[in-house]
Motif scaffolding. Structure first.
Motif: not given
Length: 382
Positions: A184-194, A206-223
Motif C-alpha cells: 500500500l506504500i504510495e511514495q517511492e520507497s526502497f526496502y532491503y533485507m539480508a 523467519s527471514i527466508i519465510e518473510c522474503d517469500a512473502k515480500l516477493k509477492l508484493v506488487e507495488n510499482e512504488k516499491l523497490q
C-alpha cells in the motif's frame, strides 16, 4: 574471511577520519534523559551552503555506525552515491529496552514506544535544525534494530524512504504486516533485507519465510531487494549487505556506465541530451535534491551525440557545461567540440585557445587542449 572483515573495518575507519566525525549528546524528554550520537558530515561540508544531504539514521550506532559511515564516505568519494549525513544512535546499555514490544500485539510499548517517538519527534528535528539534511531519509538496523525499523512503515506517510534490515530478529506477525503494508506504500520507497547461510538459524528461517512473502508484493512504488549471502554469519553479513543496499538505493544516482550507455542511451527515442535532462530530473524527483552535473555523464552524452550525429544535442550539452563549469576547461572543450562538429574550425580554435587559460578538469588538461587546438589548426589549413 575474518582477516578480510577486519581489513574492511580498517578501511572504513580510515575513510571516517578523512570526513567530519562529531560526537554529540541530545537531551530527550521522551527518554527522560540524554542519548549519545555519532555524526558523520560529508567531506567539505559547508553549513552556509544551500546544499542539502540525505539523512541516514543508524541504530545500534555503537558498532553499526562505522561500517555504514565508512561505506558511504568511500562510495561518495567516487561519486557512486551522494554525500550523506550519517547519524548513529548509541544503544549499548539500552538496546533491549529501546526495541521492546508488547507480547500480545507485538507493537512498541513502554520504553520501546518512547524510543520510537524519540527518533521521529526529537532526533530527526534536532539533526534538521543543526545540519543541512534533506527529507530523503534512510534508516538501517541489525538484529533487533532491523525489526524495529519496520514500525516506521506503519505510519500513513512513513518518515523514511529507504530501509536497510540486516538479519532482522522479526517480531511475530511482522512478515504478514510487512507484506500488507508494503503493498500500500504510495511514495517511492526502497526496502532491503539480508541474511546468510551461517546466520543464526531461527532468524534465518523467519527471514527466508518473510522474503517469500515480500516477493509477492506488487507495488510499482516499491523497490525490494533481498540477499542471502554465502560464507557469512550473523555479523560478517553486515559488511557485505551495507554496500549492496547503498548501491541499490542510489542506483538512479550512479554515473552513467557502459551498460546504461548501450542499453538505455543509444536506443533512447529522444536525443542524448533529453536523456540526460530526464535522468537528472528523475534524481531530483526521487531523492529530493539536485545532483550536480558530473564529468563522467558529460563524456557519455557527448559520445552518444557524436555517435548519433546529433548536432543539436551536442550544442545543448556544450551550453549546459558552460553554465555549470564556466571557469573550467570543460566549457571550452565541449563548445569547441560542437563547433568542430558543425565544421566551424575557426571558432573551435578560438574556444580551445581560450580554454588554455581555464582550470583543468578530471579528464581535460592543457595537453589535451593543445592537441585539440593543433587539430583545429590542421583542419583550417586543409
Amino acid at each position: 574471511m575474518k582477516n578480510l572483515y577486519t581489513l574492511l573495518l580498517i578501511i572504513f575507519s580510515v575513510c571516517i577520519t578523512n570526513s567530519q566525525a562529531l560526537y554529540e549528546t541530545i537531551e530527550s524528554k521522551k527518554l527522560d534523559g540524554s542519548r549519545e550520537l555519532k555524526i558523520q558530515l560529508p567531506r567539505n561540508y559547508d553549513p552556509e551552503s544551500k546544499r542539502s544531504y540525505p539523512l541516514v539514521i543508524v541504530l545500534d550506532g555503537d558498532y553499526l555506525f562505522e561500517p555504514v559511515a565508512g561505506n558511504i564516505d568511500y562510495q561518495a568519494y567516487w561519486e557512486d552515491i551522494p554525500d550523506c549525513i550519517v547519524v548513529g544512535v548509541k544503544q549499548g546499555n539500552t538496546r533491549e529496552d529501546d526495541f521492546y514490544y508488547d507480547e500480545d500485539n507485538f507493537l512498541p510499548i513502554a520504553e520501546g514506544a518512547n524510543f520510537y517517538e524519540f527518533l521521529a519527534s526529537e532526533l530527526i528535528p534536532f539533526i534538521e535544525n543543526n545540519y543541512s539534511a534533506s527529507n530523503y531519509r534512510i534508516i538501517a538496523g541489525h538484529d533487533l534494530g532491523a525489526n524495529f525499523i519496520n514500525y516506521y512503515l506503519f505510519k500513513d506517510k512513513p518518515i523514511f524512504r529507504a530501509f536497510i534490515a540486516l538479519s532482522p530478529d522479526l517480531a511475530p506477525k511482522m512478515a504478514d504486516r510487512l507484506k500488507e503494508r508494503l503493498a500500500l506504500i504510495e511514495q517511492e520507497s526502497f526496502y532491503y533485507m539480508a541474511t546468510a547461510d551461517a546466520d543464526i538459524r531461527f532468524l534465518r528461517n523467519s527471514i527466508i519465510e518473510c522474503d517469500a512473502k515480500l516477493k509477492l508484493v506488487e507495488n510499482e512504488k516499491l523497490q525490494y531487494k533481498f540477499d542471502d549471502f554465502e560464507d557469512a554469519n550473523h555479523y560478517s553479513l553486515v559488511g557485505r549487505g551495507i554496500p549492496k543496499a547503498l548501491n541499490e538505493i542510489f542506483a538512479l544516482y550512479k554515473p552513467i556506465n557502459g551498460k546504461e550507455y548501450n542499453e538505455k542511451i543509444i536506443p533512447f527515442e529522444g536525443s542524448p541530451f533529453e536523456y540526460l535532462t530526464k535522468k537528472y530530473e528523475d534524481i531530483e524527483y526521487f531523492y529530493g535534491f539536485e545532483k550536480k552535473l558530473i564529468e563522467n555523464d558529460i563524456r557519455a552524452i557527448a559520445s552518444a551525440s557524436n555517435k548519433k550525429n546529433d548536432l543539436e544535442s551536442l550544442e545543448n550539452l556544450a551550453k549546459l557545461v558552460k553554465k555549470e563549469y564556466p571557469n573550467s576547461m570543460l566549457s571550452a572543450y565541449y563548445m569547441g567540440m560542437f563547433h568542430e562538429k558543425e565544421g566551424n574550425y575557426k571558432r573551435a580554435l578560438l574556444r580551445y585557445k581560450a580554454g588554455l587559460l581555464l582550470e583543468p578538469s578530471q579528464y581535460i588538461d592543457k595537453e589535451i587542449m593543445l592537441d585539440k587546438m593543433y587539430d583545429a589548426q590542421d583542419a583550417l589549413k586543409n
